[in-house]
Design a protein around this motif. Sequence first.
Motif, PDB file in Angstrom:
ATOM      1  N   ASP A  64      -4.427  13.303  -6.966  1.00  0.00           N
ATOM      2  CA  ASP A  64      -3.731  12.650  -5.854  1.00  0.00           C
ATOM      3  C   ASP A  64      -3.020  11.385  -6.318  1.00  0.00           C
ATOM      4  O   ASP A  64      -1.915  11.075  -5.856  1.00  0.00           O
ATOM      5  CB  ASP A  64      -4.728  12.301  -4.748  1.00  0.00           C
ATOM      6  CG  ASP A  64      -5.315  13.544  -4.081  1.00  0.00           C
ATOM      7  OD1 ASP A  64      -4.689  14.616  -4.207  1.00  0.00           O
ATOM      8  OD2 ASP A  64      -6.377  13.438  -3.449  1.00  0.00           O
ATOM      9  N   LEU A  65      -3.657  10.654  -7.224  1.00  0.00           N
ATOM     10  CA  LEU A  65      -3.035   9.437  -7.745  1.00  0.00           C
ATOM     11  C   LEU A  65      -1.782   9.766  -8.554  1.00  0.00           C
ATOM     12  O   LEU A  65      -0.754   9.084  -8.434  1.00  0.00           O
ATOM     13  CB  LEU A  65      -4.031   8.669  -8.619  1.00  0.00           C
ATOM     14  CG  LEU A  65      -5.301   8.161  -7.920  1.00  0.00           C
ATOM     15  CD1 LEU A  65      -6.205   7.465  -8.928  1.00  0.00           C
ATOM     16  CD2 LEU A  65      -4.933   7.194  -6.798  1.00  0.00           C
ATOM     17  N   VAL A  66      -1.879  10.806  -9.379  1.00  0.00           N
ATOM     18  CA  VAL A  66      -0.727  11.209 -10.193  1.00  0.00           C
ATOM     19  C   VAL A  66       0.410  11.665  -9.293  1.00  0.00           C
ATOM     20  O   VAL A  66       1.584  11.339  -9.528  1.00  0.00           O
ATOM     21  CB  VAL A  66      -1.134  12.325 -11.172  1.00  0.00           C
ATOM     22  CG1 VAL A  66       0.098  12.919 -11.851  1.00  0.00           C
ATOM     23  CG2 VAL A  66      -2.102  11.780 -12.223  1.00  0.00           C
ATOM     24  N   GLN A  67       0.077  12.408  -8.249  1.00  0.00           N
ATOM     25  CA  GLN A  67       1.120  12.865  -7.321  1.00  0.00           C
ATOM     26  C   GLN A  67       1.805  11.682  -6.644  1.00  0.00           C
ATOM     27  O   GLN A  67       3.033  11.671  -6.490  1.00  0.00           O
ATOM     28  CB  GLN A  67       0.497  13.774  -6.263  1.00  0.00           C
ATOM     29  CG  GLN A  67       1.518  14.373  -5.293  1.00  0.00           C
ATOM     30  CD  GLN A  67       0.876  15.337  -4.320  1.00  0.00           C
ATOM     31  OE1 GLN A  67      -0.337  15.520  -4.309  1.00  0.00           O
ATOM     32  NE2 GLN A  67       1.687  15.968  -3.494  1.00  0.00           N
ATOM     33  N   LEU A  73       8.004   7.491  -8.755  1.00  0.00           N
ATOM     34  CA  LEU A  73       9.038   7.616  -9.785  1.00  0.00           C
ATOM     35  C   LEU A  73      10.325   8.197  -9.197  1.00  0.00           C
ATOM     36  O   LEU A  73      11.425   7.710  -9.479  1.00  0.00           O
ATOM     37  CB  LEU A  73       8.526   8.499 -10.922  1.00  0.00           C
ATOM     38  CG  LEU A  73       9.544   8.859 -12.007  1.00  0.00           C
ATOM     39  CD1 LEU A  73      10.099   7.608 -12.679  1.00  0.00           C
ATOM     40  CD2 LEU A  73       8.912   9.793 -13.045  1.00  0.00           C
ATOM     41  N   VAL A  74      10.182   9.222  -8.387  1.00  0.00           N
ATOM     42  CA  VAL A  74      11.360   9.829  -7.753  1.00  0.00           C
ATOM     43  C   VAL A  74      12.065   8.807  -6.856  1.00  0.00           C
ATOM     44  O   VAL A  74      13.303   8.705  -6.844  1.00  0.00           O
ATOM     45  CB  VAL A  74      10.961  11.080  -6.945  1.00  0.00           C
ATOM     46  CG1 VAL A  74      12.144  11.603  -6.133  1.00  0.00           C
ATOM     47  CG2 VAL A  74      10.443  12.171  -7.881  1.00  0.00           C
ATOM     48  N   LYS A  75      11.272   8.040  -6.097  1.00  0.00           N
ATOM     49  CA  LYS A  75      11.859   7.006  -5.245  1.00  0.00           C
ATOM     50  C   LYS A  75      12.585   5.953  -6.090  1.00  0.00           C
ATOM     51  O   LYS A  75      13.656   5.459  -5.704  1.00  0.00           O
ATOM     52  CB  LYS A  75      10.768   6.328  -4.411  1.00  0.00           C
ATOM     53  CG  LYS A  75      10.220   7.202  -3.287  1.00  0.00           C
ATOM     54  CD  LYS A  75       9.218   6.427  -2.451  1.00  0.00           C
ATOM     55  CE  LYS A  75       8.736   7.247  -1.264  1.00  0.00           C
ATOM     56  NZ  LYS A  75       7.762   6.500  -0.408  1.00  0.00           N
ATOM     57  N   GLY A  98       3.521   0.389  -6.544  1.00  0.00           N
ATOM     58  CA  GLY A  98       3.479   0.188  -5.097  1.00  0.00           C
ATOM     59  C   GLY A  98       3.163   1.465  -4.350  1.00  0.00           C
ATOM     60  O   GLY A  98       2.441   1.448  -3.343  1.00  0.00           O
ATOM     61  N   GLU A  99       3.682   2.581  -4.836  1.00  0.00           N
ATOM     62  CA  GLU A  99       3.421   3.866  -4.177  1.00  0.00           C
ATOM     63  C   GLU A  99       1.955   4.275  -4.341  1.00  0.00           C
ATOM     64  O   GLU A  99       1.345   4.814  -3.409  1.00  0.00           O
ATOM     65  CB  GLU A  99       4.335   4.938  -4.753  1.00  0.00           C
ATOM     66  CG  GLU A  99       4.373   6.231  -3.946  1.00  0.00           C
ATOM     67  CD  GLU A  99       4.957   6.029  -2.563  1.00  0.00           C
ATOM     68  OE1 GLU A  99       4.515   6.742  -1.636  1.00  0.00           O
ATOM     69  OE2 GLU A  99       5.848   5.166  -2.398  1.00  0.00           O
ATOM     70  N   VAL A 100       1.390   4.016  -5.523  1.00  0.00           N
ATOM     71  CA  VAL A 100      -0.027   4.331  -5.735  1.00  0.00           C
ATOM     72  C   VAL A 100      -0.898   3.448  -4.843  1.00  0.00           C
ATOM     73  O   VAL A 100      -1.861   3.928  -4.216  1.00  0.00           O
ATOM     74  CB  VAL A 100      -0.409   4.124  -7.215  1.00  0.00           C
ATOM     75  CG1 VAL A 100      -1.909   4.341  -7.412  1.00  0.00           C
ATOM     76  CG2 VAL A 100       0.364   5.095  -8.100  1.00  0.00           C
ATOM     77  N   LYS A 101      -0.583   2.168  -4.757  1.00  0.00           N
ATOM     78  CA  LYS A 101      -1.347   1.263  -3.895  1.00  0.00           C
ATOM     79  C   LYS A 101      -1.202   1.662  -2.428  1.00  0.00           C
ATOM     80  O   LYS A 101      -2.162   1.553  -1.646  1.00  0.00           O
ATOM     81  CB  LYS A 101      -0.887  -0.176  -4.106  1.00  0.00           C
ATOM     82  CG  LYS A 101      -1.231  -0.733  -5.481  1.00  0.00           C
ATOM     83  CD  LYS A 101      -0.688  -2.134  -5.661  1.00  0.00           C
ATOM     84  CE  LYS A 101      -1.014  -2.665  -7.051  1.00  0.00           C
ATOM     85  NZ  LYS A 101      -0.451  -4.020  -7.294  1.00  0.00           N
ATOM     86  N   ARG A 102      -0.028   2.128  -2.051  1.00  0.00           N
ATOM     87  CA  ARG A 102       0.181   2.587  -0.681  1.00  0.00           C
ATOM     88  C   ARG A 102      -0.689   3.802  -0.394  1.00  0.00           C
ATOM     89  O   ARG A 102      -1.202   3.972   0.715  1.00  0.00           O
ATOM     90  CB  ARG A 102       1.649   2.923  -0.450  1.00  0.00           C
ATOM     91  CG  ARG A 102       1.980   3.278   1.006  1.00  0.00           C
ATOM     92  CD  ARG A 102       3.466   3.502   1.211  1.00  0.00           C
ATOM     93  NE  ARG A 102       4.212   2.271   0.976  1.00  0.00           N
ATOM     94  CZ  ARG A 102       4.984   2.064  -0.077  1.00  0.00           C
ATOM     95  NH1 ARG A 102       5.107   2.991  -1.009  1.00  0.00           N
ATOM     96  NH2 ARG A 102       5.627   0.922  -0.215  1.00  0.00           N
TER      97      ARG A 102
END
Length: 259
Positions: A64-67, A73-75, A98-102
């Motif tokens: 889930d973290l990698v996803q 990365l895409v963003k 930031g996406e992982v923390k979100r």
Amino acid sequence: MPSHRHTSTDEARQRETAAVVGLLQECTDPDELARLRQRLVVLNVPVATSIALRYRSRGEAVEDLVQAAHLGLVKAVNGFDADRGHDFLAYAVPTISGEVKRHFRDQGWDIRPPRRVQELRGEVEKASSELTQTLGRSPRISEIAAHLGASEDDVVECVASADLYHVHSLDAPVGGAEDLNVGDTLGDVDPLLGQIDDVLSVRPLMDRLPPRDRRILALRYFSGWTQQQIAEDVGVTQMQVSRLITKALRRLREGLEAA
């Protein structure tokens, strides 16, 4: 030798990333722009994965973290303006992190504590790990607080919030016992709890009744005696007991309504 090879790979990736960014600045064809952005994603997937793995010991599934990191990365690729800057990674790394923390904020908590606790919890865990290695023992709350420059109350709240991160299922077995689960160990609602208010309200009214009436009501409603048994105990007929109970209950009812 492996470290040298890893460094060389990173340098090669950075050079190719910079080359793709340069092509993005000059490209005007929509199809070619899409291809170059896709190439930028593919090149930096290892970077996103590496960022995700920094958080792998915090209770969430690595997949889930990698996803989440790959989504970041895409963003980053879609939001990067090549005309404003040449360093893609300087823009991408904070976006990915930031996406992982979100992901942790939005998905990680079964019961969500205040946001400040969520954000500080990761720092507390990191500080605890670092201090354990330095001190050779588990650090005290005061030592973690001093290390982070935070208050001890905030650290205590973060430590306590660990139980909110993944709440145990009521169907989970207790102590490995197959025939006992968490739900079996929880108490049920006592049906007598609902009578507490009534008992407290009636008690002073009961005190105003004659002693015989109080005894009759106590034997009937608290001891479960039959009217015949009560009649034999107080020395009256069963019919008189019935009338006495009716009269006493009417007095209690009138007292409650007046109150």
